[in-house]
Enzyme design. Structure first.
Site, PDB file in Angstrom:
ATOM      1  CG  HIS A   1      -8.524  -3.108  -2.612  1.00 39.26           C
ATOM      2  ND1 HIS A   1      -9.464  -2.425  -3.461  1.00 39.26           N
ATOM      3  CD2 HIS A   1      -8.204  -2.455  -1.348  1.00 39.26           C
ATOM      4  CE1 HIS A   1     -10.036  -1.332  -2.807  1.00 39.26           C
ATOM      5  NE2 HIS A   1      -9.334  -1.227  -1.585  1.00 39.26           N
TER       6      HIS A   1
ATOM      7  CG  ASP B   1      -1.987   0.953   1.026  1.00 37.53           C
ATOM      8  OD1 ASP B   1      -3.289   0.536   0.809  1.00 37.53           O
ATOM      9  OD2 ASP B   1      -1.743   2.221   0.977  1.00 37.53           O
TER      10      ASP B   1
HETATM   11  P1  AMP Z   1      -9.466   1.475   0.039  1.00 33.94           P
HETATM   12  O1  AMP Z   1      -9.712   2.868   0.635  1.00 33.94           O
HETATM   13  O2  AMP Z   1     -10.227   0.265   0.777  1.00 33.94           O
HETATM   14  O3  AMP Z   1     -10.280   1.711  -1.233  1.00 33.94           O
HETATM   15  O4  AMP Z   1      -8.025   1.160  -0.333  1.00 33.94           O
HETATM   16  C1  AMP Z   1      -7.375   1.742  -1.443  1.00 33.94           C
HETATM   17  C2  AMP Z   1      -5.906   1.778  -0.924  1.00 33.94           C
HETATM   18  O5  AMP Z   1      -5.220   1.713  -2.166  1.00 33.94           O
HETATM   19  C3  AMP Z   1      -5.628   2.790   0.127  1.00 33.94           C
HETATM   20  O6  AMP Z   1      -5.102   2.095   1.199  1.00 33.94           O
HETATM   21  C4  AMP Z   1      -4.611   3.509  -0.565  1.00 33.94           C
HETATM   22  O7  AMP Z   1      -3.445   4.099   0.391  1.00 33.94           O
HETATM   23  C5  AMP Z   1      -4.085   2.440  -1.456  1.00 33.94           C
HETATM   24  N1  AMP Z   1      -3.646   3.035  -2.821  1.00 33.94           N
HETATM   25  C6  AMP Z   1      -3.965   3.908  -3.494  1.00 33.94           C
HETATM   26  N2  AMP Z   1      -3.016   4.397  -4.636  1.00 33.94           N
HETATM   27  C7  AMP Z   1      -2.141   3.579  -4.701  1.00 33.94           C
HETATM   28  C8  AMP Z   1      -0.969   2.990  -5.301  1.00 33.94           C
HETATM   29  N3  AMP Z   1      -0.856   3.854  -6.620  1.00 33.94           N
HETATM   30  N4  AMP Z   1      -0.197   2.157  -4.987  1.00 33.94           N
HETATM   31  C9  AMP Z   1      -0.420   1.448  -3.817  1.00 33.94           C
HETATM   32  N5  AMP Z   1      -1.494   1.508  -3.114  1.00 33.94           N
HETATM   33  C10 AMP Z   1      -2.253   2.660  -3.300  1.00 33.94           C
END
Ligand code: AMP
Length: 116
Positions: A100, A31
């Site tokens: 996810h 993440d």
């Molecule tokens: P959610 O809020 O459950 O939709 O989780 C989305 C997650 O994706 C969050 O914890 C973000 O920090 C993570 N995230 C967003 N953009 C990226 C990225 N480019 N690479 C890795 N993680 C990401």
């Protein structure tokens, strides 16, 4: 065709990410804004926006994701203490509409880390 998502762009190699695991059906990445010492995301290659959008045909895939989450946690050295979370919908904090599983754990991570 299903619309691309941030995660499908990562899967396709259009956006870089720290990939820690991949197989035929899913990938796992670090993440970008970790909320625990170890914070990984297991993402199916298939775009399912939310868990509520999964269908009977996705049953094997959903099981696969759980097994993959276990493998990834083990590989990350947190097999004895980790938490899996799936946010469904903006009201629950979902920001990327491509299913996810969050894997949270690591040294110092505890029940209180998430406030419940
Ligand atoms: P959610 O809020 O459950 O939709 O989780 C989305 C997650 O994706 C969050 O914890 C973000 O920090 C993570 N995230 C967003 N953009 C990226 C990225 N480019 N690479 C890795 N993680 C990401």
């Amino acid at each position: 065709m299903t619309e691309e998502t941030l995660f499908s762009k990562i899967i396709n190699g259009e956006i870089p990410a720290d990939i820690v695991y991949e197989d035929e059906y899913c990938i796992a990445i670090k993440d970008i804004a970790p909320k625990a010492p170890v914070h990984l995301l297991v993402i199916p290659r298939k775009i399912i926006p939310r868990i509520i959008d999964a269908e009977a045909d996705d049953q094997a895939l959903l099981g696969h994701l759980m097994l993959a989450a276990g493998k990834v946690a083990e590989q990350a050295g947190i097999a004895d203490a980790f938490r899996l979370i799936v946010n469904n919908g903006a009201g629950a904090g979902q920001t990327v509409f491509h299913l996810h599983i969050h894997i949270l754990g690591g040294k110092g991570f505890s029940e209180s880390s998430l406030g419940f």
